[in-house]
Design a protein around this motif. Structure first.
Motif, mmCIF file in Angstrom:
data_model
loop_
_atom_site.group_PDB
_atom_site.id
_atom_site.type_symbol
_atom_site.label_atom_id
_atom_site.label_comp_id
_atom_site.label_asym_id
_atom_site.label_seq_id
_atom_site.Cartn_x
_atom_site.Cartn_y
_atom_site.Cartn_z
ATOM 1 N N VAL A 95 2.628 8.302 0.327
ATOM 2 C CA VAL A 95 2.398 8.350 -1.116
ATOM 3 C C VAL A 95 2.379 6.925 -1.637
ATOM 4 C CG1 VAL A 95 3.580 8.838 -3.303
ATOM 5 C CG2 VAL A 95 3.424 10.633 -1.570
ATOM 6 N N MET A 96 1.446 6.635 -2.543
ATOM 7 C CA MET A 96 1.463 5.322 -3.174
ATOM 8 C C MET A 96 1.241 5.484 -4.674
ATOM 9 S SD MET A 96 -0.374 2.690 -4.520
ATOM 10 C CE MET A 96 0.480 1.206 -5.025
ATOM 11 N N SER A 97 1.977 4.715 -5.441
ATOM 12 C CA SER A 97 1.666 4.640 -6.864
ATOM 13 C C SER A 97 2.131 3.303 -7.411
ATOM 14 C CB SER A 97 2.309 5.792 -7.635
ATOM 15 O OG SER A 97 1.649 5.951 -8.883
ATOM 16 N N GLY A 98 1.662 2.996 -8.578
ATOM 17 C CA GLY A 98 2.021 1.703 -9.154
ATOM 18 C C GLY A 98 2.236 1.804 -10.641
ATOM 19 N N MET A 99 2.895 0.786 -11.150
ATOM 20 C CA MET A 99 3.101 0.705 -12.595
ATOM 21 C C MET A 99 2.911 -0.752 -13.004
ATOM 22 S SD MET A 99 6.481 2.467 -14.181
ATOM 23 C CE MET A 99 6.663 4.099 -13.548
ATOM 24 N N ARG A 100 2.252 -0.946 -14.106
ATOM 25 C CA ARG A 100 2.106 -2.317 -14.581
ATOM 26 C C ARG A 100 3.436 -2.813 -15.134
ATOM 27 N NH1 ARG A 100 -2.636 -1.225 -18.475
ATOM 28 N NH2 ARG A 100 -1.592 0.772 -18.349
ATOM 29 N N PRO A 101 3.803 -4.060 -14.858
ATOM 30 C CA PRO A 101 5.108 -4.549 -15.317
ATOM 31 C C PRO A 101 5.113 -4.829 -16.812
ATOM 32 C CG PRO A 101 3.938 -6.305 -14.200
ATOM 33 C CD PRO A 101 3.074 -5.085 -14.082
ATOM 34 N N VAL B 204 4.797 -2.784 -8.120
ATOM 35 C CA VAL B 204 4.763 -3.421 -9.433
ATOM 36 C C VAL B 204 3.375 -4.033 -9.545
ATOM 37 C CG1 VAL B 204 5.722 -5.233 -10.883
ATOM 38 C CG2 VAL B 204 7.220 -3.977 -9.290
ATOM 39 N N ALA B 205 2.529 -3.438 -10.359
ATOM 40 C CA ALA B 205 1.113 -3.817 -10.379
ATOM 41 C C ALA B 205 0.905 -5.024 -11.293
ATOM 42 C CB ALA B 205 0.264 -2.626 -10.798
ATOM 43 N N ASP B 206 1.364 -6.182 -10.834
ATOM 44 C CA ASP B 206 1.277 -7.358 -11.713
ATOM 45 C C ASP B 206 -0.156 -7.882 -11.832
ATOM 46 O OD1 ASP B 206 1.533 -8.227 -9.081
ATOM 47 O OD2 ASP B 206 2.923 -9.850 -9.543
ATOM 48 N N TRP B 207 -0.959 -7.690 -10.795
ATOM 49 C CA TRP B 207 -2.369 -8.079 -10.945
ATOM 50 C C TRP B 207 -3.072 -7.157 -11.940
ATOM 51 C CZ3 TRP B 207 -3.442 -8.576 -4.980
ATOM 52 C CH2 TRP B 207 -3.078 -9.851 -4.555
ATOM 53 N N HIS B 208 -2.737 -5.884 -11.903
ATOM 54 C CA HIS B 208 -3.334 -4.987 -12.891
ATOM 55 C C HIS B 208 -2.935 -5.381 -14.308
ATOM 56 C CE1 HIS B 208 -4.434 -1.959 -9.713
ATOM 57 N NE2 HIS B 208 -5.476 -1.956 -10.503
ATOM 58 N N MET B 209 -1.730 -5.856 -14.431
ATOM 59 C CA MET B 209 -1.252 -6.328 -15.726
ATOM 60 C C MET B 209 -2.133 -7.466 -16.245
ATOM 61 S SD MET B 209 1.152 -5.850 -17.799
ATOM 62 C CE MET B 209 1.736 -6.706 -19.226
ATOM 63 N N ALA C 288 -8.040 -0.465 -3.655
ATOM 64 C CA ALA C 288 -7.491 -1.277 -2.571
ATOM 65 C C ALA C 288 -5.978 -1.102 -2.497
ATOM 66 C CB ALA C 288 -7.840 -2.750 -2.801
ATOM 67 N N ASP C 289 -5.368 -1.045 -3.646
ATOM 68 C CA ASP C 289 -3.927 -0.880 -3.764
ATOM 69 C C ASP C 289 -3.454 0.385 -3.027
ATOM 70 O OD1 ASP C 289 -1.608 -1.899 -4.840
ATOM 71 O OD2 ASP C 289 -1.886 -1.028 -6.825
ATOM 72 N N ILE C 290 -4.245 1.409 -3.125
ATOM 73 C CA ILE C 290 -3.884 2.694 -2.505
ATOM 74 C C ILE C 290 -4.272 2.694 -1.028
ATOM 75 C CG2 ILE C 290 -4.365 5.170 -2.528
ATOM 76 C CD1 ILE C 290 -5.114 4.765 -5.578
ATOM 77 N N ALA C 291 -5.527 2.290 -0.777
ATOM 78 C CA ALA C 291 -6.075 2.430 0.572
ATOM 79 C C ALA C 291 -5.423 1.480 1.575
ATOM 80 C CB ALA C 291 -7.586 2.200 0.540
ATOM 81 N N LEU D 70 -1.850 10.462 -0.820
ATOM 82 C CA LEU D 70 -1.437 11.114 -2.061
ATOM 83 C C LEU D 70 -1.005 10.092 -3.099
ATOM 84 C CD1 LEU D 70 0.684 14.026 -0.553
ATOM 85 C CD2 LEU D 70 -1.490 14.249 -1.794
ATOM 86 N N VAL D 71 -1.469 10.317 -4.307
ATOM 87 C CA VAL D 71 -1.173 9.383 -5.384
ATOM 88 C C VAL D 71 -0.699 10.140 -6.628
ATOM 89 C CG1 VAL D 71 -2.091 7.515 -6.811
ATOM 90 C CG2 VAL D 71 -2.984 7.861 -4.517
ATOM 91 N N PRO D 72 0.590 10.047 -6.943
ATOM 92 C CA PRO D 72 1.033 10.681 -8.185
ATOM 93 C C PRO D 72 0.543 9.881 -9.382
ATOM 94 C CG PRO D 72 2.883 9.572 -7.090
ATOM 95 C CD PRO D 72 1.690 9.416 -6.201
ATOM 96 N N VAL D 73 -0.207 10.540 -10.237
ATOM 97 C CA VAL D 73 -0.721 9.868 -11.435
ATOM 98 C C VAL D 73 -0.673 10.811 -12.626
ATOM 99 C CG1 VAL D 73 -2.304 8.193 -10.403
ATOM 100 C CG2 VAL D 73 -3.084 10.530 -10.790
ATOM 101 N N GLY D 74 -0.647 10.252 -13.781
ATOM 102 C CA GLY D 74 -0.770 11.051 -14.995
ATOM 103 C C GLY D 74 -2.222 11.451 -15.194
ATOM 104 N N ASP E 64 -4.190 10.779 -17.433
ATOM 105 C CA ASP E 64 -5.042 9.691 -17.908
ATOM 106 C C ASP E 64 -5.588 8.831 -16.772
ATOM 107 O OD1 ASP E 64 -2.323 8.830 -17.489
ATOM 108 O OD2 ASP E 64 -2.888 6.923 -18.409
ATOM 109 N N GLN E 65 -4.938 8.902 -15.607
ATOM 110 C CA GLN E 65 -5.389 8.067 -14.492
ATOM 111 C C GLN E 65 -6.360 8.800 -13.573
ATOM 112 O OE1 GLN E 65 -4.559 4.742 -13.434
ATOM 113 N NE2 GLN E 65 -3.962 4.542 -15.566
ATOM 114 N N LEU E 66 -6.629 10.054 -13.874
ATOM 115 C CA LEU E 66 -7.504 10.835 -12.980
ATOM 116 C C LEU E 66 -8.893 10.233 -12.805
ATOM 117 C CD1 LEU E 66 -6.673 14.594 -13.545
ATOM 118 C CD2 LEU E 66 -6.305 13.215 -11.517
#
Ligand code: TRP
Length: 363
Positions: free
Chosen positions: A7-13, A42-47, A175-178, A184-188, A190-192
């Motif tokens: 499982v992978m997921s991320g959150m912007r800091p 911690v998705a700091d690049w996404h931030m 890339a973050d996931i793969a 499997l990626v838990p997302v809300g 809005d991220q679908l």
């Protein structure tokens, strides 16, 4: 115990977490960590895609967020916490996936279009408030207006947000996931759309270079919805959040500011709890929420008293969280956890990249 999959997921800091982050994501992550091999980033690049102008607080925000993860119950013994920017393999895969991703897929991404408008709108009205042109009340009204009602300065908007990094957000997320081979990626909800793009990018990549990457599937978190105090989606960038670790002093004005049924003016007017933020919060924190719904509809309770009752219900759980958080707040602890987790993340990512480079004849 053998774990069921990756499982992978991320959150912007975004610094301290708000209730939307908790009920929308973290609660689910905590549940998954026992059964799956989990990578939480911690998705700091996404931030940076939207917050590149000011990185002065970035490290502090990373630390604050990870402290909240720990306090809420995410356990670095059970899952890997890492910081995206500590895994250069992720950048390498982002670059390579960019080669096969049509720009139209990115331009048509609904999240991209919506964020461009929403952020433009918030920035504009905040700027106007700062310049004394509009009051905070008007800014909040503007924030609630439908998107089409406000046209942010398109030139400014374009300069600030139309960057190649922001457009490529879903490529980086893929890339973050793969790179961890996550299926499997838990997302809300809005991220679908992002995840759908990820699946397409992976399929296209595998179509060209063979079966190298795992096609990720979403686990949609059907968690309880928490609106922001202005009734829009709770989001740091909209300035409508309630942090997990508010103090009584900081919580009180936010509760008093919460959006309620605008048709309920006097306390004995019958109310409509369904759109009311105070009621949504009662459902999360008050054992008398059902009774309150009836009282509100019958015009037996005023909004002011209802807000005070909500404060009473939130006080206990919030105090408990704050106490727990203080225990994890030791110098160097978060940094150590992120270093160790990122080293594990790099090992996994490097194994994937070796296969990717080989498949593309880059070695
Ligand atoms: N884009 C996600 C968000 O803003 C955060 C994120 C980054 C993410 N990398 C991810 C989510 C990988 C799922 C998988 O909420």
């Amino acid at each position: 115990m053998a774990k069921k999959g990756i499982v992978m997921s991320g959150m912007r800091p975004t610094g301290r977490l708000h209730l939307g982050n908790y009920y929308g994501a973290l609660e689910k992550w905590i549940e998954l960590q026992d059964e799956y091999e989990c990578f939480f980033g911690v998705a700091d690049w996404h931030m940076l895609t939207t917050g590149y102008e000011n990185t002065a607080r970035l490290n502090e925000d990373v630390r604050d967020m990870v402290l909240d993860w720990l306090t809420a119950g995410l356990d670095p013994e059970k899952c890997v916490f890492f910081r995206q920017s500590f895994v250069p393999q992720n950048a390498e895969l982002t670059l390579l996936l960019g080669m096969i991703t049509p720009i139209s897929w990115l331009e048509n991404n609904p999240t991209y279009k919506e964020q461009l408008q929403e952020l433009g709108k918030t920035k504009l009205s905040k700027a106007l408030e700062g310049a004394g042109v509009i009051s905070k009340e008007i800014r909040q009204k503007v924030a609630q207006a439908p998107l089409e009602a406000i046209k942010p300065d398109p030139k400014k908007n374009r300069l600030e947000l139309r960057t190649s990094g922001f457009l490529s957000y879903p490529v980086m997320q893929t890339a973050d996931i793969a790179v961890y081979g996550a299926g499997l990626v838990p997302v809300g909800q809005d991220q679908l759309p992002h995840l759908e793009i990820s699946r397409e990018i992976v399929r296209r990549f595998n179509g060209v270079y063979g079966d190298v990457l795992v096609e990720p599937k979403p686990i949609v978190t059907q968690n309880r919805k928490v609106p922001g105090i202005d009734s829009r989606k709770m989001s740091k960038s909209y300035g409508n959040g309630i942090d997990l670790f508010e103090t009584v002093d900081s919580l009180s004005p936010k509760v008093m500011d919460m959006y309620t049924d605008p048709m309920k003016i006097r306390k004995d007017d019958p109310g409509h709890p369904e759109g009311c933020v105070v009621f949504a919060m009662h459902k999360l924190y008050s054992d008398f929420a059902d009774r309150r719904e009836v009282e509100c509809k019958a015009g037996q309770i005023g909004c002011f008293q209802c807000k005070k009752d909500l404060l009473g219900s939130m006080d206990g759980p919030f105090a408990e969280f704050r106490e727990k958080r203080a225990k994890y707040d030791k110098p160097g602890l978060v940094e150590e956890i992120l270093e160790a987790g990122s080293a594990k993340a790099r090992d996994s990512a490097e194994a994937t990249m070796e296969r990717v480079r080989k498949a593309m004849n880059l070695r």
